[in-house]
Design a protein around this motif. Structure first.
Motif, PDB file in Angstrom:
ATOM      1  N   LEU A 248     -31.344 -15.943  28.138  1.00 32.83           N
ATOM      2  CA  LEU A 248     -31.183 -15.475  29.656  1.00 32.83           C
ATOM      3  C   LEU A 248     -29.717 -15.707  30.102  1.00 32.83           C
ATOM      4  CD1 LEU A 248     -32.413 -15.048  32.277  1.00 32.83           C
ATOM      5  CD2 LEU A 248     -32.674 -17.456  32.529  1.00 32.83           C
ATOM      6  N   LEU A 249     -29.380 -14.498  30.702  1.00 32.49           N
ATOM      7  CA  LEU A 249     -27.969 -14.300  31.172  1.00 32.49           C
ATOM      8  C   LEU A 249     -28.397 -14.649  32.693  1.00 32.49           C
ATOM      9  CD1 LEU A 249     -25.090 -13.763  31.625  1.00 32.49           C
ATOM     10  CD2 LEU A 249     -25.450 -11.400  31.869  1.00 32.49           C
ATOM     11  N   TYR A 250     -28.174 -15.782  33.587  1.00 34.10           N
ATOM     12  CA  TYR A 250     -28.245 -16.091  34.712  1.00 34.10           C
ATOM     13  C   TYR A 250     -27.275 -15.934  35.866  1.00 34.10           C
ATOM     14  CZ  TYR A 250     -27.197 -20.437  32.963  1.00 34.10           C
ATOM     15  OH  TYR A 250     -26.497 -21.599  32.650  1.00 34.10           O
ATOM     16  N   ARG A 251     -27.663 -16.010  36.985  1.00 36.35           N
ATOM     17  CA  ARG A 251     -26.933 -15.852  38.235  1.00 36.35           C
ATOM     18  C   ARG A 251     -26.401 -17.249  38.380  1.00 36.35           C
ATOM     19  NH1 ARG A 251     -29.862 -13.265  42.592  1.00 36.35           N
ATOM     20  NH2 ARG A 251     -31.652 -14.246  41.574  1.00 36.35           N
ATOM     21  N   LEU A 252     -25.047 -17.283  38.935  1.00 36.51           N
ATOM     22  CA  LEU A 252     -24.394 -18.367  39.143  1.00 36.51           C
ATOM     23  C   LEU A 252     -24.306 -18.624  40.645  1.00 36.51           C
ATOM     24  CD1 LEU A 252     -21.756 -17.901  36.523  1.00 36.51           C
ATOM     25  CD2 LEU A 252     -23.623 -19.602  36.371  1.00 36.51           C
ATOM     26  N   PRO A 253     -24.229 -20.125  41.055  1.00 35.06           N
ATOM     27  CA  PRO A 253     -24.376 -20.338  42.654  1.00 35.06           C
ATOM     28  C   PRO A 253     -22.871 -19.945  43.337  1.00 35.06           C
ATOM     29  CG  PRO A 253     -25.326 -21.975  41.625  1.00 35.06           C
ATOM     30  CD  PRO A 253     -24.826 -21.276  40.467  1.00 35.06           C
ATOM     31  N   ARG A 254     -21.756 -20.040  42.151  1.00 35.29           N
ATOM     32  CA  ARG A 254     -20.367 -19.957  43.022  1.00 35.29           C
ATOM     33  C   ARG A 254     -20.382 -18.451  43.360  1.00 35.29           C
ATOM     34  NH1 ARG A 254     -16.298 -18.752  38.162  1.00 35.29           N
ATOM     35  NH2 ARG A 254     -15.854 -20.874  38.487  1.00 35.29           N
ATOM     36  N   ASP A 255     -21.111 -17.367  43.280  1.00 36.16           N
ATOM     37  CA  ASP A 255     -20.839 -15.988  43.545  1.00 36.16           C
ATOM     38  C   ASP A 255     -21.614 -15.823  44.982  1.00 36.16           C
ATOM     39  OD1 ASP A 255     -19.519 -14.926  41.600  1.00 36.16           O
ATOM     40  OD2 ASP A 255     -21.124 -14.889  40.090  1.00 36.16           O
ATOM     41  N   GLY A 256     -22.271 -16.899  45.845  1.00 40.55           N
ATOM     42  CA  GLY A 256     -22.478 -16.778  47.126  1.00 40.55           C
ATOM     43  C   GLY A 256     -23.892 -16.160  47.285  1.00 40.55           C
TER      44      GLY A 256
ATOM     45  N   PRO B 204     -27.740 -22.873  45.188  1.00 39.65           N
ATOM     46  CA  PRO B 204     -28.077 -23.679  43.897  1.00 39.65           C
ATOM     47  C   PRO B 204     -29.367 -23.262  43.315  1.00 39.65           C
ATOM     48  CG  PRO B 204     -27.249 -25.310  45.571  1.00 39.65           C
ATOM     49  CD  PRO B 204     -27.565 -24.057  46.423  1.00 39.65           C
ATOM     50  N   ASP B 205     -30.393 -22.697  44.050  1.00 36.14           N
ATOM     51  CA  ASP B 205     -31.612 -22.401  43.161  1.00 36.14           C
ATOM     52  C   ASP B 205     -31.694 -20.971  42.620  1.00 36.14           C
ATOM     53  OD1 ASP B 205     -33.112 -24.475  43.457  1.00 36.14           O
ATOM     54  OD2 ASP B 205     -33.768 -24.008  45.711  1.00 36.14           O
TER      55      ASP B 205
ATOM     56  N   GLU C 245     -19.543 -27.189  40.850  1.00 37.84           N
ATOM     57  CA  GLU C 245     -20.085 -25.692  40.825  1.00 37.84           C
ATOM     58  C   GLU C 245     -21.594 -25.376  41.628  1.00 37.84           C
ATOM     59  OE1 GLU C 245     -18.422 -22.997  40.106  1.00 37.84           O
ATOM     60  OE2 GLU C 245     -16.764 -23.960  39.366  1.00 37.84           O
ATOM     61  N   LEU C 246     -22.189 -26.242  41.270  1.00 37.92           N
ATOM     62  CA  LEU C 246     -23.554 -26.353  41.727  1.00 37.92           C
ATOM     63  C   LEU C 246     -23.907 -26.680  43.360  1.00 37.92           C
ATOM     64  CD1 LEU C 246     -26.450 -25.733  40.486  1.00 37.92           C
ATOM     65  CD2 LEU C 246     -27.077 -28.362  40.586  1.00 37.92           C
ATOM     66  N   LEU C 247     -23.086 -27.776  43.726  1.00 37.76           N
ATOM     67  CA  LEU C 247     -23.430 -28.491  45.210  1.00 37.76           C
ATOM     68  C   LEU C 247     -22.263 -27.944  45.898  1.00 37.76           C
ATOM     69  CD1 LEU C 247     -24.656 -32.105  44.292  1.00 37.76           C
ATOM     70  CD2 LEU C 247     -25.894 -29.681  44.426  1.00 37.76           C
ATOM     71  N   GLY C 248     -21.001 -27.383  45.472  1.00 31.92           N
ATOM     72  CA  GLY C 248     -20.001 -27.208  46.147  1.00 31.92           C
ATOM     73  C   GLY C 248     -19.578 -28.305  47.105  1.00 31.92           C
ATOM     74  N   SER C 249     -19.229 -27.988  48.469  1.00 32.62           N
ATOM     75  CA  SER C 249     -18.821 -28.949  49.087  1.00 32.62           C
ATOM     76  C   SER C 249     -19.671 -29.728  49.949  1.00 32.62           C
ATOM     77  CB  SER C 249     -17.628 -28.472  50.400  1.00 32.62           C
ATOM     78  OG  SER C 249     -18.446 -27.491  51.115  1.00 32.62           O
ATOM     79  N   ASP C 250     -21.194 -29.396  49.864  1.00 32.03           N
ATOM     80  CA  ASP C 250     -22.085 -30.388  50.153  1.00 32.03           C
ATOM     81  C   ASP C 250     -22.612 -31.123  49.211  1.00 32.03           C
ATOM     82  OD1 ASP C 250     -24.104 -31.495  51.646  1.00 32.03           O
ATOM     83  OD2 ASP C 250     -25.049 -29.615  52.018  1.00 32.03           O
ATOM     84  N   ALA C 251     -22.101 -32.404  49.001  1.00 30.13           N
ATOM     85  CA  ALA C 251     -22.585 -33.329  47.935  1.00 30.13           C
ATOM     86  C   ALA C 251     -22.990 -34.459  48.798  1.00 30.13           C
ATOM     87  CB  ALA C 251     -21.617 -33.634  47.069  1.00 30.13           C
ATOM     88  N   SER C 252     -24.063 -34.310  49.798  1.00 27.16           N
ATOM     89  CA  SER C 252     -24.594 -35.222  50.611  1.00 27.16           C
ATOM     90  C   SER C 252     -25.635 -35.728  49.628  1.00 27.16           C
ATOM     91  CB  SER C 252     -25.308 -34.721  51.715  1.00 27.16           C
ATOM     92  OG  SER C 252     -26.453 -33.653  51.244  1.00 27.16           O
ATOM     93  N   PRO C 253     -26.099 -37.000  50.102  1.00 29.90           N
ATOM     94  CA  PRO C 253     -27.129 -37.991  49.217  1.00 29.90           C
ATOM     95  C   PRO C 253     -28.523 -37.304  48.918  1.00 29.90           C
ATOM     96  CG  PRO C 253     -25.891 -39.559  50.759  1.00 29.90           C
ATOM     97  CD  PRO C 253     -25.551 -38.234  51.159  1.00 29.90           C
ATOM     98  N   ALA C 254     -28.729 -36.473  50.173  1.00 31.36           N
ATOM     99  CA  ALA C 254     -30.000 -35.638  49.930  1.00 31.36           C
ATOM    100  C   ALA C 254     -29.834 -34.556  49.034  1.00 31.36           C
ATOM    101  CB  ALA C 254     -30.384 -35.200  51.520  1.00 31.36           C
TER     102      ALA C 254
ATOM    103  N   ALA D 129     -29.639 -35.823  45.511  1.00 31.10           N
ATOM    104  CA  ALA D 129     -31.185 -36.407  44.970  1.00 31.10           C
ATOM    105  C   ALA D 129     -32.032 -35.055  44.567  1.00 31.10           C
ATOM    106  CB  ALA D 129     -31.713 -37.198  45.830  1.00 31.10           C
ATOM    107  N   ARG D 130     -31.539 -34.090  45.426  1.00 30.37           N
ATOM    108  CA  ARG D 130     -32.705 -32.823  45.296  1.00 30.37           C
ATOM    109  C   ARG D 130     -32.342 -32.266  44.023  1.00 30.37           C
ATOM    110  NH1 ARG D 130     -32.777 -26.918  48.374  1.00 30.37           N
ATOM    111  NH2 ARG D 130     -34.129 -26.103  46.889  1.00 30.37           N
ATOM    112  N   PHE D 131     -30.854 -32.041  43.661  1.00 28.59           N
ATOM    113  CA  PHE D 131     -30.587 -31.360  42.284  1.00 28.59           C
ATOM    114  C   PHE D 131     -30.326 -32.268  41.108  1.00 28.59           C
ATOM    115  CE2 PHE D 131     -30.023 -28.254  45.790  1.00 28.59           C
ATOM    116  CZ  PHE D 131     -30.454 -27.313  45.340  1.00 28.59           C
ATOM    117  N   SER D 132     -30.728 -33.480  41.347  1.00 33.63           N
ATOM    118  CA  SER D 132     -30.612 -34.210  40.318  1.00 33.63           C
ATOM    119  C   SER D 132     -32.144 -33.976  39.441  1.00 33.63           C
ATOM    120  CB  SER D 132     -30.650 -35.810  40.590  1.00 33.63           C
ATOM    121  OG  SER D 132     -29.366 -36.072  41.129  1.00 33.63           O
ATOM    122  N   ALA D 133     -32.017 -33.499  37.953  1.00 36.41           N
ATOM    123  CA  ALA D 133     -33.304 -33.154  37.539  1.00 36.41           C
ATOM    124  C   ALA D 133     -34.255 -34.164  37.074  1.00 36.41           C
ATOM    125  CB  ALA D 133     -32.824 -32.130  36.109  1.00 36.41           C
TER     126      ALA D 133
END
Length: 316
Positions: free
Chosen positions: A121-129, A134-135, A223-232, A235-239
């Motif tokens: 799989l070649l998949y898209r990246l969150p960094r491209d907007g 992140p999903d 790269e995944l969370l960007g500037s929004d690394a809030s606790p919520a 938690a959501r993106f911790s696999a």
């Protein structure tokens, strides 16, 4: 845009032949195709272009990575002698790039030699907007699983026997695919989207798992969370969090001397799997760095056989 990404192509996998296990060097050409019919979802107003970089100056020509992905693709590496099983292969790259070529990796060829049809799989990246943020990578992983099952007859595979294995950041994506297969990340686009996105078995190899410090892989988290690394959001993106009861059986493997992604990620995932009573297995190898080789001291490394054994024990 790389024009070969706009149509199905057949290309030989000779660049890696010299490094492959016996029996894989004479592998068949592979098929490549876009996973979305037209533009991927959530790209309105974006000007993303497919870009590649060489991973090493003197490496093989196909040893490339994609820092930007506009056209998610699947490479289909056919089994040498098909056994009906299939594997979605999810490469890593820290969510800053996707480390996959066009000709079929050594790992994909090795599993094809074991009888599995492998889909890289070649998949898209969150960094491209992309609108999904992140999903966006999960959108592509879910779509890929559904396309594999929808095309089961064409590829001579059993749609009930499709596993997924991911490496590094691809391990994070594979863990989320396994635990969030039922999460609706996009609106259906065709009949293939009626298929399940849940792999029958998951393999996570030196995976990024948690977004929580101090174990988190800082670059992937950024790269995944960007500037929004809030606790919520962490938690959501911790696999390792909120594993469902129908999480597929999962094997986790890591090298103890990994200098890039802490083995604590694999330990956290295994602990969560055990707490959720998911059939699971953990292997921590003494050496291997950030990666597990196919060969060690001239002999086959045990990890491919361990994953095959685990997968077969759980329906593959």
């Amino acid at each position: 845009m790389d024009m070969d990404l706009t149509r199905r192509t057949l290309i030989a996998g000779s660049a890696l032949a010299a490094t492959l296990p016996l029996g894989a060097a004479a592998a068949a050409p592979i098929e490549r195709f876009p996973i979305w019919p037209g533009s991927p979802p959530g790209g309105e107003g974006l000007s993303v272009r497919d870009e590649t970089v060489r991973r090493s100056v003197n490496g093989p020509a196909d040893d490339i990575a994609w820092p930007h992905v506009a056209t998610p693709m699947l490479n289909v590496v056919p089994a040498t002698q098909p056994n009906g099983g299939a594997i979605l292969y999810v490469p890593g790259g820290g969510y800053a790039r996707v480390a996959v070529g066009r000709e079929g990796s050594g790992i994909a060829r090795a599993f094809a030699a074991r009888g599995f049809t492998v889909f890289e799989l070649l998949y898209r990246l969150p960094r491209d907007g992309w609108a999904a943020g992140p999903d966006v990578s999960l959108q592509d992983a879910q779509r890929a699983m559904r396309l594999i099952r929808a095309g089961a007859g064409k590829w001579r595979i059993d749609p009930a026997r499709v596993a997924a294995m991911g490496f590094s950041a691809g391990g994070h994506l594979t863990a989320r695919l396994a635990s969030r297969a039922a999460l609706r990340t996009y609106d259906p686009v065709d009949a293939a989207d009626a298929q399940s996105a849940r792999p029958i078995v998951a393999g996570l190899f030196f995976p990024v798992i948690t977004m929580a410090d101090p174990v988190a892989h800082a670059a992937s988290k950024r790269e995944l969370l960007g500037s929004d690394a809030s606790p919520a959001r962490i938690a959501r993106f911790s696999a390792e969090n909120d594993l469902p009861a129908d999480m597929p059986p999962t094997l986790v493997a890591h090298a103890a001397d990994d200098p890039v992604v802490s083995p604590g990620n694999s330990l956290a995932m295994f602990a969560a799997l055990q707490a959720a009573r998911i059939p699971s297995e953990l292997h921590i190898f003494e050496k291997g760095g950030h990666g597990l080789p196919l060969k060690e001291a001239g002999r086959d490394h045990p990890w491919p056989a361990l994953f095959e054994r685990f997968a077969r024990n759980h329906g593959m």
